[in-house]
Design an enzyme around this catalytic site. Structure first.
Site, PDB file in Angstrom:
ATOM      1  N   ASP A 206       6.339  20.555  37.884  1.00 24.38           N
ATOM      2  CA  ASP A 206       6.138  19.206  38.436  1.00 24.38           C
ATOM      3  C   ASP A 206       6.545  19.184  39.914  1.00 24.38           C
ATOM      4  O   ASP A 206       5.886  18.540  40.740  1.00 24.38           O
ATOM      5  CB  ASP A 206       6.974  18.155  37.667  1.00 24.38           C
ATOM      6  CG  ASP A 206       6.196  17.472  36.540  1.00 24.38           C
ATOM      7  OD1 ASP A 206       5.404  18.162  35.861  1.00 24.38           O
ATOM      8  OD2 ASP A 206       6.382  16.257  36.326  1.00 24.38           O
TER       9      ASP A 206
ATOM     10  N   ASP B 180       8.773  24.013  33.109  1.00 23.12           N
ATOM     11  CA  ASP B 180       8.303  22.629  32.988  1.00 23.12           C
ATOM     12  C   ASP B 180       8.734  21.831  34.209  1.00 23.12           C
ATOM     13  O   ASP B 180       7.929  21.156  34.859  1.00 23.12           O
ATOM     14  CB  ASP B 180       8.872  22.004  31.708  1.00 23.12           C
ATOM     15  CG  ASP B 180       8.466  20.542  31.562  1.00 23.12           C
ATOM     16  OD1 ASP B 180       7.282  20.237  31.793  1.00 23.12           O
ATOM     17  OD2 ASP B 180       9.336  19.710  31.235  1.00 23.12           O
TER      18      ASP B 180
ATOM     19  N   LYS C  45      19.007  31.506  35.110  1.00 24.51           N
ATOM     20  CA  LYS C  45      20.355  30.970  35.344  1.00 24.51           C
ATOM     21  C   LYS C  45      21.339  32.016  34.818  1.00 24.51           C
ATOM     22  O   LYS C  45      22.156  31.763  33.926  1.00 24.51           O
ATOM     23  CB  LYS C  45      20.512  29.614  34.626  1.00 24.51           C
ATOM     24  CG  LYS C  45      21.780  28.855  34.971  1.00 24.51           C
ATOM     25  CD  LYS C  45      21.801  28.244  36.359  1.00 24.51           C
ATOM     26  CE  LYS C  45      23.155  27.611  36.652  1.00 24.51           C
ATOM     27  NZ  LYS C  45      23.259  27.086  38.034  1.00 24.51           N
TER      28      LYS C  45
ATOM     29  N   TYR D 232      12.880  24.688  23.807  1.00 26.77           N
ATOM     30  CA  TYR D 232      11.957  23.836  23.059  1.00 26.77           C
ATOM     31  C   TYR D 232      11.857  24.243  21.595  1.00 26.77           C
ATOM     32  O   TYR D 232      11.498  23.428  20.751  1.00 26.77           O
ATOM     33  CB  TYR D 232      10.544  23.924  23.653  1.00 26.77           C
ATOM     34  CG  TYR D 232      10.295  23.152  24.927  1.00 26.77           C
ATOM     35  CD1 TYR D 232      11.173  23.217  26.003  1.00 26.77           C
ATOM     36  CD2 TYR D 232       9.151  22.380  25.066  1.00 26.77           C
ATOM     37  CE1 TYR D 232      10.922  22.536  27.170  1.00 26.77           C
ATOM     38  CE2 TYR D 232       8.888  21.694  26.242  1.00 26.77           C
ATOM     39  CZ  TYR D 232       9.778  21.781  27.287  1.00 26.77           C
ATOM     40  OH  TYR D 232       9.518  21.099  28.435  1.00 26.77           O
TER      41      TYR D 232
ATOM     42  N   ASP E 136      18.598  26.651  40.248  1.00 32.23           N
ATOM     43  CA  ASP E 136      18.951  25.532  41.140  1.00 32.23           C
ATOM     44  C   ASP E 136      18.499  25.843  42.559  1.00 32.23           C
ATOM     45  O   ASP E 136      17.898  25.013  43.247  1.00 32.23           O
ATOM     46  CB  ASP E 136      20.442  25.188  41.041  1.00 32.23           C
ATOM     47  CG  ASP E 136      21.366  26.395  41.047  1.00 32.23           C
ATOM     48  OD1 ASP E 136      20.860  27.543  41.079  1.00 32.23           O
ATOM     49  OD2 ASP E 136      22.599  26.200  41.020  1.00 32.23           O
TER      50      ASP E 136
HETATM   51  C1  IPM Z   1       4.021  19.631  29.933  1.00 29.01           C
HETATM   52  C2  IPM Z   1       4.691  18.481  29.220  1.00 29.01           C
HETATM   53  C3  IPM Z   1       5.157  18.930  27.839  1.00 29.01           C
HETATM   54  C4  IPM Z   1       6.141  20.076  28.033  1.00 29.01           C
HETATM   55  C5  IPM Z   1       5.771  17.828  26.976  1.00 29.01           C
HETATM   56  C6  IPM Z   1       4.883  16.620  26.869  1.00 29.01           C
HETATM   57  C7  IPM Z   1       6.111  18.344  25.603  1.00 29.01           C
HETATM   58  O1  IPM Z   1       5.743  17.974  29.978  1.00 29.01           O
HETATM   59  O2  IPM Z   1       3.022  20.169  29.421  1.00 29.01           O
HETATM   60  O3  IPM Z   1       4.478  19.984  31.031  1.00 29.01           O
HETATM   61  O4  IPM Z   1       7.325  19.823  28.315  1.00 29.01           O
HETATM   62  O5  IPM Z   1       5.733  21.216  27.896  1.00 29.01           O
HETATM   63 MN    MN Z   2       5.858  18.797  32.014  1.00 25.53          MN
END
Ligand code: IPM
Ligand code: MN
Ligand code: NAD
Length: 333
Positions: free
Chosen positions: A231, A227, A171, A125, A203
């Site tokens: 999720d 990130d 990785k 990032y 992975d």
């Molecule tokens: C998160 C989001 C952010 C990230 C984006 C919106 C920049 O996906 O906080 O998980 O990738 O950190």
């Molecule tokens: Mn995110």
């Protein structure tokens, strides 16, 4: 946490999409639970771009710097997806300015109780990016060992308070940064002999999270891997509508925000699940203000509302307002 005087100033960032809808619920519960906290709102995200031309205006940044905690709703608006100035840039800038390098993303359900400790201010990032003369576009993953060390140390410290197991996700079969990451992990591990450590390729980690998430205690990993995996961890434990996070540095205000985004597909409909925002608020009460009792009360009220008034993402039909009323009723008891 000693008898140190704690402040009372919370900067609230309403953000975009469902952001203002879920933040309003958090503000309502804070007024009930912790009326002494001073909540102030600042412009941020797409709303700030429209008003000032920038996602993180100077006034917002200085208010955040001097706050005791930042309660942040998600940002992001399809209108700006292809623009040069985007809401997400302000968010990365805020994280970097406050140096909140440790992003704690807990995921719990039934026999799953894991904590992703995601590096938040380095890696892909924040590395060099740009366009070469021939049109090639690049983003680079960069880490200094000191950035890895402080994050990994935080992970080991937290594991010592939990089930004493760290899974480091990398990785290392491909990436130089991962090979360094792995070396640093094992150097730090020498200082935490009571904590078991395991390396896992990213992975495989995705597969293991999907097939046997109960094996994980603390997961330490770099920014982008964290990130994506957070999720997935959210999906494994009830969905994005439930997943909170806390972003912490060494001293200075932390940022407390849901894992989910601004959900433009359901914005304005009054059906967003505010649980992730409320659980992030509970993390704030506990970690920024040392108010564990109020944090537990809020979490319990959220759990009760999830059972009695599930929102649409959970297969129910409760609106955001009905869910909020259910939480408020439990808190008032
Ligand atoms: C998160 C989001 C952010 C990230 C984006 C919106 C920049 O996906 O906080 O998980 O990738 O950190
Ligand atoms: Mn995110
Ligand atoms: P998203 O998390 O916003 O939505 C993914 C899916 O989950 C959607 O179907 C959405 O309706 C659902 N969802 C998410 N939160 C929910 C909630 N609280 N209640 C009910 N359903 C919920 O991810 P996306 O669609 O990929 O991203 C949308 C925007 O959000 C993008 O602009 C992205 O950059 C931004 N984003 C911001 C943050 C942040 O500010 N922390 C985090 C992630 C994404």
């Amino acid at each position: 946490m000693g008898g140190a005087q704690r402040g009372t100033r919370v900067v609230c960032l309403p953000g975009d999409g469902i952001g203002p809808e879920v933040l309003a619920v958090a503000q309502r519960m804070l007024a009930e639970l912790a009326p002494d906290l001073e909540l102030e709102e600042q412009l941020f995200g797409a709303a700030a771009i429209r008003a000032t031309g920038t996602s993180l205006p100077d006034d917002t940044l200085s208010a955040c710097r001097s706050a005791d905690a930042i309660l942040k709703a998600p940002v992001g608006d399809p209108e700006f997806d292809a623009a040069d100035v985007r809401p997400e840039q302000g968010m990365l800038q805020l994280r970097a300015e406050l140096d909140v390098y440790a992003n704690l993303r807990p995921a719990t359900r039934d026999h799953v109780d894991l904590l992703i400790v995601r590096e938040l201010v380095g890696g892909l990032y924040f590395g060099a990016k740009g366009v070469r003369e021939d049109g090639t576009v690049f983003d680079t993953c960069e880490y200094h060992p000191s950035q890895v060390e402080r994050l990994v140390r935080r992970g080991f410290e937290l594991a010592g308070l939990r089930r004493a197991h760290v899974t480091s996700v990398d990785k290392a079969n491909v990436l130089e940064t991962s090979r360094m990451w792995r070396r640093v992990v094992h150097e730090v591990a020498d200082d935490y002999r009571d904590v078991a450590v395991e390396d896992m390729l990213v992975d495989n980690a995705a597969m293991q999270l999907a097939s046997s998430p109960q094996q994980f205690d603390v997961v330490v990993t770099e920014n982008m891997f964290g990130d994506i995996l957070s999720d997935l961890a959210a999906a494994m434990t009830g969905g994005l509508g439930l997943a909170p996070s806390a972003s912490l540095g060494d001293g200075g205000p932390g940022i407390f925000e849901p894992v989910h985004g601004s959900a433009p597909d359901i914005a304005g409909q009054g059906i967003a699940n505010p649980a992730a925002m409320l659980r992030s608020t509970a993390l704030m009460l506990e970690l920024a203000f040392g108010r564990a009792g109020e944090a537990r009360a809020l979490e319990a009220a959220v759990d009760a509302a999830l059972a009695s008034h599930p929102t649409r993402d959970l297969g129910g039909d409760a609106t955001t307002a009905a869910f909020a009323d259910a939480v408020a009723r439990t808190l008032a008891r």
